[in-house]
Design a protein around this motif. Structure first.
Motif, PDB file in Angstrom:
ATOM      1  N   SER A   1       0.826  -1.205   0.000  1.00 18.62           N
ATOM      2  CA  SER A   1       0.000   0.000   0.000  1.00 18.62           C
ATOM      3  C   SER A   1       0.860   1.255   0.000  1.00 18.62           C
ATOM      4  O   SER A   1       0.525   2.253  -0.651  1.00 18.62           O
ATOM      5  N   LEU A   2       1.969   1.205   0.722  1.00 17.60           N
ATOM      6  CA  LEU A   2       2.875   2.353   0.744  1.00 17.60           C
ATOM      7  C   LEU A   2       3.426   2.628  -0.646  1.00 17.60           C
ATOM      8  O   LEU A   2       3.442   3.775  -1.123  1.00 17.60           O
TER       9      LEU A   2
ATOM     10  N   SER B   1       2.113   1.700  -3.558  1.00 14.96           N
ATOM     11  CA  SER B   1       1.038   2.125  -4.459  1.00 14.96           C
ATOM     12  C   SER B   1       0.561   3.537  -4.145  1.00 14.96           C
ATOM     13  O   SER B   1       0.201   4.290  -5.056  1.00 14.96           O
ATOM     14  N   LEU B   2       0.531   3.900  -2.863  1.00 16.88           N
ATOM     15  CA  LEU B   2       0.104   5.250  -2.484  1.00 16.88           C
ATOM     16  C   LEU B   2       1.061   6.295  -3.046  1.00 16.88           C
ATOM     17  O   LEU B   2       0.633   7.322  -3.596  1.00 16.88           O
ATOM     18  N   LEU B   3       2.358   6.029  -2.928  1.00 17.13           N
ATOM     19  CA  LEU B   3       3.349   6.963  -3.474  1.00 17.13           C
ATOM     20  C   LEU B   3       3.241   7.046  -4.994  1.00 17.13           C
ATOM     21  O   LEU B   3       3.373   8.123  -5.587  1.00 17.13           O
ATOM     22  N   GLN B   4       2.980   5.912  -5.628  1.00 13.84           N
ATOM     23  CA  GLN B   4       2.794   5.904  -7.078  1.00 13.84           C
ATOM     24  C   GLN B   4       1.539   6.677  -7.468  1.00 13.84           C
ATOM     25  O   GLN B   4       1.529   7.421  -8.459  1.00 13.84           O
ATOM     26  N   PHE B   5       0.475   6.524  -6.691  1.00 17.71           N
ATOM     27  CA  PHE B   5      -0.781   7.242  -6.941  1.00 17.71           C
ATOM     28  C   PHE B   5      -0.577   8.750  -6.844  1.00 17.71           C
ATOM     29  O   PHE B   5      -1.163   9.520  -7.619  1.00 17.71           O
ATOM     30  N   MET B   6       0.255   9.183  -5.903  1.00 22.65           N
ATOM     31  CA  MET B   6       0.479  10.612  -5.707  1.00 22.65           C
ATOM     32  C   MET B   6       1.430  11.193  -6.749  1.00 22.65           C
ATOM     33  O   MET B   6       1.277  12.341  -7.170  1.00 22.65           O
TER      34      MET B   6
ATOM     35  N   PRO C   1      -7.303  14.206  -4.281  1.00 19.61           N
ATOM     36  CA  PRO C   1      -8.037  13.073  -4.876  1.00 19.61           C
ATOM     37  C   PRO C   1      -9.396  13.464  -5.438  1.00 19.61           C
ATOM     38  O   PRO C   1      -9.796  12.972  -6.497  1.00 19.61           O
TER      39      PRO C   1
END
Length: 382
Positions: free
Chosen positions: A100-101, A103-108, A265
């Motif tokens: 999740s960490l 993917s979260l950084l990738q999402f941002m 978001p």
């Protein structure tokens, strides 16, 4: 006079034909270059997939302070949702936190990377993100503690924008037929990457020497793939974004506002950045875009969760080794390649939604293949 008109018409037709031929050759070159660049990127990215459960088990036996701190967060979450205190659940929850960490950084970072590529061009941003991935693999290769391993995942998550940039390069192509072919090649690159990458990662981990940590070989190989990808991008990959299509930031205030639209978001899902352009889409197109964006996000969100936790499921429930997991991903990749190359590209225009519904409905039927059995076990497990 008619002869002159006919001559002029033929000349224009010839010029049009020559222009179309040049565009076709240029598009074909872009598609091939993007395919190989994306394949090299995915080969390096997928090496770790069958190793992650074993890596976390390895660091779980140490007294790393960062690992213990994250373990306390996992324990708090486990108690909050009522998960039993068992090793198999703890391993899956801990792996979910690490994934999740990333993917979260990738999402941002991906929206910012995409916006920057609209301003500076696709190729410079691809070079920058590939350099970032190289640094993440280098940190992973020399890591001797969980803190270093976690740092490599953080750097990788921030810099993991190659897939979206390669997709943007395909979208830049002028011809719809070329774009369709390019998207098909992107799918094939994914299939090949997930077919060969995990198997190679497991092989190099098993055949590592006793003096080195088992993940050192795959980490070095990921670094080699990333370096080869960087060299290929610099030498072979053309820039696909025309200069006249590059966006310009009029002021510091508008630049900050645009960054806020990409990091917020709510604004991101409403595509607020598009409404501030010089020629914003119509309300009907914006509504369709919001629906497509939400559907695509939901699909990727659910599929990525299945894809990431599958290795933990097989590791805990079936005691799969890294090599067995590599073979599992190999089987899945071959299946994906056969469907992408043999069936998906033959779907007639207008039949795509019906096909998606058909394959989604198959998942609800009684499992008749290995992949369906694994999916059924995954759903039952949780």
């Amino acid at each position: 006079m008619p002869l002159d008109l006919g001559k002029e018409f033929n000349q224009k037709g010839g010029m049009s034909s020559e222009t179309g031929s040049e565009e076709a050759i240029g598009s074909s070159r872009v598609i091939k270059s993007v395919f190989f660049a994306l394949l090299l990127d995915l080969l390096g990215f997928t090496l770790i997939l069958p190793l992650l459960p074993s890596i976390l088990d390895h660091y779980g036996q140490t007294e790393d302070s960062v690992y213990q701190s994250l373990q306390s967060i996992v324990d708090w979450f486990r108690e909050a949702v009522g998960v039993p205190m068992e090793t198999k659940y703890n391993s899956v929850l801990f792996g979910g936190l690490i994934g999740s960490l990333f993917s979260l950084l990738q999402f941002m970072s991906s929206p910012l990377t995409g916006a920057a590529s609209d301003h500076y061009g696709r190729k410079p941003l691809l070079i920058l993100t590939t350099l970032g991935l190289m640094s993440s693999y280098a940190v992973w290769a020399v890591s001797c503690s969980f803190s270093m391993f976690l740092l490599s995942r953080v750097i990788g998550g921030i810099c993991k924008g190659n897939v979206s940039l390669c997709t943007a390069m395909i979208a830049d192509l002028p011809c719809p037929k070329a774009r369709n072919k390019g998207m098909m090649m992107v799918g094939i690159a994914f299939s090949l990457g997930f077919t060969v990458g995990p198997l190679m990662g497991a092989y190099f981990a098993i055949n590592s020497s006793k003096e080195e940590v088992f993940y050192h070989g795959p980490a070095v190989l990921a670094l080699v793939f990333s370096a080869a990808d960087l060299l290929f991008i610099i030498v072979m990959l053309p820039e696909t974004l025309p200069k006249q299509n590059k966006t310009q930031v009029s002021s510091v205030t508008s630049g900050i506002q645009e960054s806020g639209d990409l990091l917020n978001p709510v604004a991101l899902f409403h595509f607020s950045a598009l409404t501030r352009t010089e020629d914003p889409p119509s309300k009907e197109k914006m509504q369709n875009l919001k629906v497509l964006g939400l559907v695509y996000f939901t699909y990727l969100f659910l599929f990525s969760g299945l894809e990431f936790t599958l290795s933990f499921l097989t590791h805990q429930r079936f005691q799969f080794t890294s090599m067995q997991q590599g073979k599992m991903f190999f089987f899945m990749g071959i299946t994906m390649a056969l469907i992408q190359g043999g069936y998906a590209r033959r779907i007639k225009p207008g039949h795509h939604i019906r096909t998606v519904r058909l394959f989604t409905g198959l998942l609800e039927q009684r499992p008749a293949s290995l992949s369906a059995q694994l999916l059924s076990s995954y759903l039952w497990f949780y």
